[in-house]
Scaffold this active site. Structure first.
Site, PDB file in Angstrom:
ATOM      1  N   GLU A  88      34.633  53.423  78.694  1.00  0.00           N
ATOM      2  CA  GLU A  88      35.046  54.546  77.854  1.00  0.00           C
ATOM      3  C   GLU A  88      34.089  55.713  78.081  1.00  0.00           C
ATOM      4  OE1 GLU A  88      37.185  53.132  73.997  1.00  0.00           O
ATOM      5  OE2 GLU A  88      35.072  52.742  73.739  1.00  0.00           O
ATOM      6  N   HIS A 122      29.975  49.516  71.134  1.00  0.00           N
ATOM      7  CA  HIS A 122      30.791  50.737  71.206  1.00  0.00           C
ATOM      8  C   HIS A 122      29.856  51.952  71.242  1.00  0.00           C
ATOM      9  CE1 HIS A 122      33.599  53.910  70.159  1.00  0.00           C
ATOM     10  NE2 HIS A 122      34.570  53.092  70.507  1.00  0.00           N
TER      11      HIS A 122
HETATM   12  P1  PGA Z   1      40.292  56.884  70.914  1.00  0.00           P
HETATM   13  O1  PGA Z   1      39.115  55.839  70.681  1.00  0.00           O
HETATM   14  O2  PGA Z   1      41.470  56.130  71.474  1.00  0.00           O
HETATM   15  O3  PGA Z   1      40.568  57.448  69.565  1.00  0.00           O
HETATM   16  O4  PGA Z   1      39.777  57.895  71.879  1.00  0.00           O
HETATM   17  C1  PGA Z   1      38.874  54.829  71.607  1.00  0.00           C
HETATM   18  C2  PGA Z   1      37.635  54.079  71.208  1.00  0.00           C
HETATM   19  O5  PGA Z   1      36.676  54.704  70.778  1.00  0.00           O
HETATM   20  O6  PGA Z   1      37.587  52.844  71.293  1.00  0.00           O
END
Ligand code: PGA
Length: 249
Positions: A168, A115
């Protein structure tokens, strides 16, 4: 430890192990919720679940480590258990670490790996991330590998095993409540690019500021196989709404 009742969602076809689920929605609770809140969440989520489980949809909940065994003991069959991290070492004198084998013994099926909050705050490198992927695969856990740029995808070593990759963008993650979701168009472009690089055996997800209002916009794009949900997954009603989006596409 009891193992969850539902079988791991894979099928064998053409000599390959493939995902049975076509869509995966994962909740990443990060460093949130205490024991009472976790119990209340589970109770409410159980109340919300009126629809029947579809085999093509996989729901994964990733609580903090201390609550994994809490889930394992009364996990309903409507979701799978995930972890937010795993040790890069197999076993031994690594104080504070939790191994893939230990997670497996608690009924965990998925592990979030790499992550961006771990890459940024804990300096995780692509090499360490690949070590974690290797150990996950060795112990039958499916890694949910997070990337924020294509060059991170190019470093993933999955040897053809089924894995999940989540795109992401850093600007989309609502860490500190400042996330701006990506456009569904760009998220789809990235999802397709990921499939091109990793191969057929990947579920390609989007993550970053997903909520029940924008979930459908991402999920209806061909090539996006699901969502990784942070903040919005802390509310079981909102998280259920996000899952329910799939029933109205
Ligand atoms: P968020 O986080 O939905 O709060 O933006 C997503 C993540 O970091 O996996």
């Amino acid at each position: 430890m009891p193992t969850p009742p539902n079988p791991f969602n894979f099928i064998k076809r053409r000599g390959m192990i493939l995902f049975m689920a076509e869509t995966l929605i994962a909740a990443n609770w990060k460093e949130n919720l205490g024991e009472l809140e976790v119990r209340a969440w589970m109770q409410e989520f159980g109340r919300q679940e009126t629809r029947s489980k579809r085999q093509d949809i996989e729901v994964v909940i990733c609580p903090s480590f201390p609550f994994i065994s809490l889930f394992a003991s009364f996990q309903p069959s409507s979701f799978q258990l995930g972890a937010q991290n795993v040790s890069e070492f197999e076993k031994g004198a690594y104080t504070g670490e939790v191994s893939a084998r230990q997670l497996k013994s608690l009924g965990v099926k998925y592990v979030i790996v790499g992550h961006s909050e771990r890459r940024q705050n804990f300096g995780e490198t692509n090499e360490q991330i690949n070590q974690k992927i290797r150990l996950c695969l060795k112990y039958g856990l499916t890694p949910i590998v997070c990337v924020s740029e294509i060059k991170q995808v190019e470093t993933i070593k999955s040897s053809g095993h089924p894995i999940v990759v989540v795109y992401e963008p850093l600007s989309a993650i609502s860490t500190g409540e400042i996330g701006q979701p990506d456009t569904p168009f760009h998220a789809q472009k990235m999802a397709l690019e990921i499939k091109k690089i990793v191969g057929e055996n990947v579920l390609s997800l989007y993550g970053g500021s997903v909520d029940s209002k924008n979930a459908g916009e991402f999920l209806k794009e061909k090539g996006i196989n699901g969502l990784l949900v942070g903040g919005a997954s802390l509310d079981p009603v909102e998280f259920t709404r996000i899952i329910d989006t799939l029933y109205h596409l």
